[in-house]
Design an enzyme around this catalytic site. Structure first.
Site, PDB file in Angstrom:
ATOM      1  N   ASP A 217       0.816  -1.216   0.000  1.00 14.68           N
ATOM      2  CA  ASP A 217       0.000   0.000   0.000  1.00 14.68           C
ATOM      3  C   ASP A 217       0.847   1.262   0.000  1.00 14.68           C
ATOM      4  O   ASP A 217       1.476   1.583   1.000  1.00 14.68           O
ATOM      5  CB  ASP A 217      -0.894  -0.018   1.243  1.00 14.68           C
ATOM      6  CG  ASP A 217      -2.130   0.824   1.079  1.00 14.68           C
ATOM      7  OD1 ASP A 217      -2.016   1.905   0.481  1.00 14.68           O
ATOM      8  OD2 ASP A 217      -3.198   0.399   1.523  1.00 14.68           O
ATOM      9  N   HIS A 308      -6.817  -0.633 -10.847  1.00 16.35           N
ATOM     10  CA  HIS A 308      -6.609   0.466  -9.903  1.00 16.35           C
ATOM     11  C   HIS A 308      -5.331   1.243 -10.198  1.00 16.35           C
ATOM     12  O   HIS A 308      -5.344   2.479 -10.192  1.00 16.35           O
ATOM     13  CB  HIS A 308      -6.572  -0.069  -8.476  1.00 16.35           C
ATOM     14  CG  HIS A 308      -6.390   1.012  -7.457  1.00 16.35           C
ATOM     15  ND1 HIS A 308      -7.401   1.853  -7.065  1.00 16.35           N
ATOM     16  CD2 HIS A 308      -5.279   1.407  -6.772  1.00 16.35           C
ATOM     17  CE1 HIS A 308      -6.928   2.721  -6.168  1.00 16.35           C
ATOM     18  NE2 HIS A 308      -5.653   2.472  -5.980  1.00 16.35           N
TER      19      HIS A 308
END
Length: 397
Positions: A217, A308
């Site tokens: 992340d 994404h």
């Protein structure tokens, strides 16, 4: 559930909307592994409070963080705000230095700061109460409505915010309690969010933390040392903004039960990255730049047009911002909102840097099927206090 690529391309499973989860790698400032300190050094480690910029932005992210937004009480004017800033300045400087504030009723808890940082953010209501509307940046306002948003008042807005972070949860909890108690004459808490992440030194060198979806992340973070103009206001800004930045706090709920039903191929296809090492589907290493022109044997994009990382990719040199995401798991919340990400970003200009990416994600992002923004707030992080100064002093000068 197996994700079929052509089904996505035909629009059968593409959700419209966007959740700003930066899933990927991080730059050196964040993923460098610090030498492992002795046990007692973990608790006694400190970060500097005074300086041209506030701590907690480019600081290597700590393991725990909490954000409390406050509403100003009626009658809180400029003079009252100056008093509050002086109280918080003294208390925060003591807490970050491992010393108890003067009114601390549990002073023993302050002696292990564990790299504690406290970062102050100002909402638009602060400038109104301070009589400083002329110094409020034009971007300091609620974000425009995005198609995927299901925002709740209980997680949005605020006249002030404190971001409190440390490598020990006790240090975070104690500091936030002390600072809240010291401000009851001026403010009332609006919302509190808490998050956690892997601490620096607990993961292999060169890799990044993973969120609750199992994805690394924080892709393509600008380095605030090498690219300060993407994060901080510089000498070209108004004097009261030099050393300032903006903070966006977004609460993203994750449908982990639904994500559990997606197979490994589908997860990688949705994000555009491999699960094992975080590499883009067109690369071999987590930090390889994704090749958005690559196609497979059928002539289809290797990284889907709605994946994404493609939707989040910057389309220009200014569409980048510094991400500090923290996971949350709150059993007291409804099942659909129990788990997710407190997605915090810092950038010089919200409109120029942050919003273009969010709008692309809101238009079409495969990840939107499992993520929903339920909270949003924007703040100005004023410059750090110099010697003898209090927080936000430049706003009142």
């Amino acid at each position: 559930m197996t994700v079929d690529r052509r089904t996505f391309l035909q629009g059968g499973a593409v959700a419209v909307g966007g959740a700003a989860l930066a899933l990927g790698g991080r730059t050196v400032w964040d993923h460098t592994v610090a030498p492992q300190p002795a046990d007692d050094a973990v608790g006694t480690a400190t970060e500097s409070f005074r300086g041209a910029r506030q701590a907690g932005v480019s600081t290597a992210p700590q393991a725990f963080a909490a954000w409390t937004a406050f509403d100003l009480l009626p009658g809180t004017d400029r003079d009252a705000l100056v008093r509050l800033m002086r109280i918080w300045t003294d208390d925060i400087e003591r807490l970050m230095g491992g010393r108890p504030p003067l009114a601390d009723t549990e002073p023993e808890l302050a002696t292990a700061p564990a790299r504690l940082t406290v970062t102050l953010g100002l909402g638009e209501g602060f400038f109104t109460a301070a009589g400083a509307e002329d110094r409020r940046p034009s971007w300091l306002a609620p974000l425009p409505d995005l198609a995927v948003d299901h925002l709740q008042e209980g997680w949005s807005g605020g006249d002030l915010v404190l971001q409190v972070a440390a490598d020990d949860l006790m240090a975070v909890t104690h500091a936030l309690r002390v600072l809240t108690k010291g401000a009851t004459t001026f403010v009332v808490p609006r919302w509190t969010q808490r998050g956690f992440r892997e601490a620096v030194g607990t993961r292999p060198s060169g890799t990044t933390m993973r969120n609750l979806m199992g994805q690394v992340d924080g892709t393509a973070n600008p380095d605030p040392v090498l690219q300060p103009d993407l994060v901080w206001f510089g000498s070209d800004a108004e004097p009261w903004l030099v050393g300032a930045t903006s903070m966006v706090v977004r609460r993203i709920a994750m449908d982990l039960d639904g994500w559990d039903k997606v197979d490994r191929t589908g997860r990688e296809f949705t994000i555009g990255r491999r699960l094992d090492n975080g590499a883009p589907l067109t690369g071999t290493d987590e930090h390889d730049a994704p090749d958005l022109t690559a196609t497979d044997a059928l002539g289809l994009p290797v990284i889907d047009t709605a994946a994404h990382i493609r939707r989040a990719a910057a389309s220009g040199p200014r569409e980048r911002f510094l991400r500090r995401p923290y996971s949350f798991d709150d059993p007291d919340q409804p099942a659909a909102e129990r788990s997710g990400l407190v997605f915090v970003t810092f950038q010089r200009d919200v409109v120029e840097q942050f919003l273009p990416v969010q709008r692309r994600l809101a238009e079409m992002d495969l990840l939107n099927q499992w993520t929903t923004p339920i909270g949003s707030a924007v703040f100005l992080v004023p410059p750090g206090p110099g010697p003898g100064e209090h927080l936000a002093q430049s706003i009142f000068a």
